[in-house]
Design an enzyme around this catalytic site. Structure first.
Site, PDB file in Angstrom:
ATOM      1  N   CYS A  87     -44.317  -0.586   3.526  1.00 30.85           N
ATOM      2  CA  CYS A  87     -45.413  -0.803   3.278  1.00 30.85           C
ATOM      3  C   CYS A  87     -46.488   0.774   4.137  1.00 30.85           C
ATOM      4  O   CYS A  87     -47.222   1.150   2.937  1.00 30.85           O
ATOM      5  CB  CYS A  87     -45.990  -1.360   4.738  1.00 30.85           C
ATOM      6  SG  CYS A  87     -44.811  -1.743   6.629  1.00 30.85           S
TER       7      CYS A  87
HETATM    8  N1  LIG Z   1     -43.491  -6.508   7.696  1.00 28.58           N
HETATM    9  C1  LIG Z   1     -43.715  -6.108   7.252  1.00 28.58           C
HETATM   10  O1  LIG Z   1     -45.127  -5.736   7.235  1.00 28.58           O
HETATM   11  C2  LIG Z   1     -42.587  -5.568   6.055  1.00 28.58           C
HETATM   12  C3  LIG Z   1     -41.831  -5.700   6.048  1.00 28.58           C
HETATM   13  N2  LIG Z   1     -41.251  -5.220   4.773  1.00 28.58           N
HETATM   14  C4  LIG Z   1     -39.546  -5.893   4.858  1.00 28.58           C
HETATM   15  O2  LIG Z   1     -39.425  -6.897   4.819  1.00 28.58           O
HETATM   16  C5  LIG Z   1     -38.276  -7.515   5.423  1.00 28.58           C
HETATM   17  C6  LIG Z   1     -38.838  -8.993   5.458  1.00 28.58           C
HETATM   18  O3  LIG Z   1     -39.703  -8.866   7.158  1.00 28.58           O
HETATM   19  P1  LIG Z   1     -40.371  -9.548   8.029  1.00 28.58           P
HETATM   20  O4  LIG Z   1     -41.039 -11.109   7.140  1.00 28.58           O
HETATM   21  O5  LIG Z   1     -41.968  -9.116   8.521  1.00 28.58           O
HETATM   22  O6  LIG Z   1     -39.804  -9.688   8.993  1.00 28.58           O
HETATM   23  P2  LIG Z   1     -39.698 -11.531  10.064  1.00 28.58           P
HETATM   24  O7  LIG Z   1     -38.582 -10.627  10.955  1.00 28.58           O
HETATM   25  O8  LIG Z   1     -40.932 -12.017  10.542  1.00 28.58           O
HETATM   26  O9  LIG Z   1     -38.978 -12.681   8.895  1.00 28.58           O
HETATM   27  C7  LIG Z   1     -37.569 -11.862   8.702  1.00 28.58           C
HETATM   28  C8  LIG Z   1     -36.591 -13.341   8.065  1.00 28.58           C
HETATM   29  O10 LIG Z   1     -35.204 -13.227   7.525  1.00 28.58           O
HETATM   30  C9  LIG Z   1     -34.397 -14.113   8.582  1.00 28.58           C
HETATM   31  N3  LIG Z   1     -33.690 -13.607   8.728  1.00 28.58           N
HETATM   32  C10 LIG Z   1     -33.450 -12.738  10.285  1.00 28.58           C
HETATM   33  N4  LIG Z   1     -32.313 -12.332  10.251  1.00 28.58           N
HETATM   34  C11 LIG Z   1     -31.657 -12.999   9.322  1.00 28.58           C
HETATM   35  C12 LIG Z   1     -30.054 -12.944   8.932  1.00 28.58           C
HETATM   36  N5  LIG Z   1     -29.329 -12.184   9.319  1.00 28.58           N
HETATM   37  N6  LIG Z   1     -29.712 -14.018   7.469  1.00 28.58           N
HETATM   38  C13 LIG Z   1     -30.238 -14.794   7.332  1.00 28.58           C
HETATM   39  N7  LIG Z   1     -31.777 -14.488   7.036  1.00 28.58           N
HETATM   40  C14 LIG Z   1     -32.387 -13.493   8.239  1.00 28.58           C
HETATM   41  C15 LIG Z   1     -35.852 -14.811   9.727  1.00 28.58           C
HETATM   42  O11 LIG Z   1     -35.342 -16.270   9.444  1.00 28.58           O
HETATM   43  P3  LIG Z   1     -34.519 -16.508  10.039  1.00 28.58           P
HETATM   44  O12 LIG Z   1     -34.432 -16.807  11.883  1.00 28.58           O
HETATM   45  O13 LIG Z   1     -34.836 -18.646  10.671  1.00 28.58           O
HETATM   46  O14 LIG Z   1     -33.077 -17.049   9.737  1.00 28.58           O
HETATM   47  C16 LIG Z   1     -36.824 -14.813   8.566  1.00 28.58           C
HETATM   48  O15 LIG Z   1     -37.461 -15.591   7.618  1.00 28.58           O
HETATM   49  C17 LIG Z   1     -38.240  -6.857   6.589  1.00 28.58           C
HETATM   50  O16 LIG Z   1     -36.977  -6.162   5.900  1.00 28.58           O
HETATM   51  C18 LIG Z   1     -39.188  -5.816   6.818  1.00 28.58           C
HETATM   52  O17 LIG Z   1     -38.318  -4.438   6.492  1.00 28.58           O
HETATM   53  C19 LIG Z   1     -41.259  -4.701   4.301  1.00 28.58           C
HETATM   54  C20 LIG Z   1     -42.586  -4.334   3.952  1.00 28.58           C
HETATM   55  C21 LIG Z   1     -44.181  -4.468   4.696  1.00 28.58           C
HETATM   56  C1  LIG Z   2     -44.902  -1.825  12.936  1.00 30.02           C
HETATM   57  C2  LIG Z   2     -43.546  -1.475  12.190  1.00 30.02           C
HETATM   58  O1  LIG Z   2     -43.094  -1.952  13.128  1.00 30.02           O
HETATM   59  N1  LIG Z   2     -43.538  -1.117  10.972  1.00 30.02           N
HETATM   60  C3  LIG Z   2     -42.109  -0.863  10.397  1.00 30.02           C
HETATM   61  C4  LIG Z   2     -41.970  -0.917   9.107  1.00 30.02           C
HETATM   62  C5  LIG Z   2     -42.457  -2.629   8.087  1.00 30.02           C
HETATM   63  C6  LIG Z   2     -41.649  -1.726   7.112  1.00 30.02           C
HETATM   64  O2  LIG Z   2     -42.305  -2.097   6.072  1.00 30.02           O
HETATM   65  O3  LIG Z   2     -40.303  -1.247   7.149  1.00 30.02           O
HETATM   66  P1  LIG Z   2     -39.380  -1.920   6.360  1.00 30.02           P
HETATM   67  O4  LIG Z   2     -39.104  -0.504   5.617  1.00 30.02           O
HETATM   68  O5  LIG Z   2     -37.896  -2.103   7.032  1.00 30.02           O
HETATM   69  O6  LIG Z   2     -39.554  -1.800   4.964  1.00 30.02           O
HETATM   70  C7  LIG Z   2     -41.320   0.081  10.842  1.00 30.02           C
HETATM   71  O7  LIG Z   2     -41.822   1.261  11.251  1.00 30.02           O
HETATM   72  O8  LIG Z   2     -40.398  -0.054  10.750  1.00 30.02           O
END
Ligand SMILES: NC(=O)C1=CN([C@@H]2O[C@H](COP(=O)(O)OP(=O)(O)OC[C@H]3O[C@@H](n4cnc5c(N)ncnc54)[C@H](OP(=O)(O)O)[C@@H]3O)[C@@H](O)[C@H]2O)C=CC1
Ligand SMILES: CC(=O)N[C@@H](CCC(=O)OP(=O)(O)O)C(=O)O
Length: 324
Positions: A143
């Site tokens: 992000c």
């Molecule tokens: N949040 C953000 O702003 C952004 C996030 N990302 C990336 O996107 C990805 C998802 O982020 P986000 O939605 O915030 O994460 P969350 O922590 O909100 O959700 C993670 C999801 O993954 C599942 N999960 C966790 N561990 C496992 C596992 N071992 N096996 C299978 N499923 C698993 C969880 O469900 P359950 O435990 O029920 O299985 C849950 O549905 C991350 O890699 C993050 O770095 C990228 C850009 C922005």
């Molecule tokens: C506030 C906060 O913790 N933000 C996350 C960034 C989310 C994200 O984009 O992480 P990935 O590169 O893992 O997809 C971080 O700094 O790691």
């Protein structure tokens, strides 16, 4: 391409449906005119209606707990694409299973696990969409890294040294796993700096742009949105008019990148699908430029960008299903 859910629908499966980005993807996929949400996986949500995990979800789909082999089987049986929206470090087992089964499914990984892997296409369409049309493995950018690359790219050729990117994210950026960075008590009346050197997005921005970059992240008490203040040393004096013109020209044909005179505010970014670049300024000597970039970390920083990438990989219009 394999179709499910109606003759003209392309089946897409989602692993990580309970998460913040997963919920955004559910809403986007449900409303998409050509994609069909074929399955939604979460261990904690197993057996529950998807609507109980994702506010606004309308489908009657029940959440399943699908391990790598289960997902690979779906990828061999009608599901054309799989989106992995899990924490970093979890994607490999799913990708190995999909490849081991010889499944044709396209994979879009939202985690950081494949962003430096040359076998995967890096999915930041505005800075390189040509390779995405034929891509079968797509690493969705981070992000902060999305905003920083879009904010620096037009000025890249003018720089005398590394840009400094001061980033502030809403706490949804830290995902749902409890930590200091998403603890409302620790964030209350606070701004929390972290990973002051060596954040993975520092490497990702540098890798994407081919220049050195300094990035200092912070997390704030608001839920969603990112604001980046980017300070750039200039090799030769540049007027503010020339710099603004460069940004306007670079993004004139990009509906998801808005360039404006005013400094964009992060509260206006929440719920929007694009990026706003504004406040473009040059100091009195014409040797240092500053721009401000805002975006929604869960949308253009994650889910909307994944949808752009999936559209391109499926030969659909890039913005199909992206609300305007
Ligand atoms: N949040 C953000 O702003 C952004 C996030 N990302 C990336 O996107 C990805 C998802 O982020 P986000 O939605 O915030 O994460 P969350 O922590 O909100 O959700 C993670 C999801 O993954 C599942 N999960 C966790 N561990 C496992 C596992 N071992 N096996 C299978 N499923 C698993 C969880 O469900 P359950 O435990 O029920 O299985 C849950 O549905 C991350 O890699 C993050 O770095 C990228 C850009 C922005
Ligand atoms: C506030 C906060 O913790 N933000 C996350 C960034 C989310 C994200 O984009 O992480 P990935 O590169 O893992 O997809 C971080 O700094 O790691």
């Amino acid at each position: 391409m394999a179709l499910t859910g109606g003759a003209d629908r392309i089946g897409v499966g989602l692993v990580g449906a309970r998460g913040y980005t997963g919920a955004e993807l559910v809403r986007l996929l449900e409303a998409h005119p050509r994609f069909h949400l074929a399955f939604a996986s979460s261990r904690q949500g197993k057996g529950k209606p998807l609507s109980s995990l994702c506010e606004g979800a309308e489908t009657a789909l029940l959440v399943e707990e699908l391990g790598p082999a289960d997902v690979a089987a779906r990828g061999s049986a009608g599901v054309a694409a799989v989106i992995l929206a899990m924490p970093n470090g979890q994607a490999a087992a799913y990708v190995e299973a999909i490849e081991g089964a010889g499944a044709e499914a396209i994979v879009v990984d939202l985690s950081a696990d494949h962003r430096f892997d040359a076998r995967w296409a890096y999915g930041l369409p505005e800075l390189g969409r040509a390779k995405l049309g034929a891509a079968r493995r797509i690493a969705n950018p981070g992000c902060y890294a999305t905003g920083a690359q879009l904010g620096i790219a037009p000025a890249r050729g003018l720089l005398s040294g590394p840009p400094h990117v001061f980033g502030v994210s809403g706490y949804s950026g830290a995902g749902t796993t409890p930590s200091d960075k998403n603890d409302p008590e620790k964030l209350r009346d606070n701004l929390m700096p972290y990973a002051l050197t060596g954040h993975i997005h520092e490497r990702e921005i540098a890798h994407g742009l081919g220049i050195e970059v300094f990035f200092t992240p912070h997390v704030a008490p608001f839920f969603r949105g990112i604001t980046l203040t980017i300070s750039m040393p200039l090799a030769a004096p540049v007027s503010v008019e020339a710099l603004r013109a460069l940004y306007l020209e670079a993004y004139a044909a990009e509906p998801l990148v808005q360039v404006q005179d005013e400094i964009p505010l992060v509260r206006d970014a929440a719920g929007r699908h694009g990026v706003t670049i504004g406040g473009i300024t040059v100091d009195a000597a014409g040797r240092r430029a500053v721009v401000v970039v805002t975006l929604d970390n869960l949308l253009k920083g994650a889910a909307t960008q994944a949808l752009q990438n999936l559209n391109l990989a499926c030969s659909l219009p890039e913005l199909l299903g992206v609300p305007s």
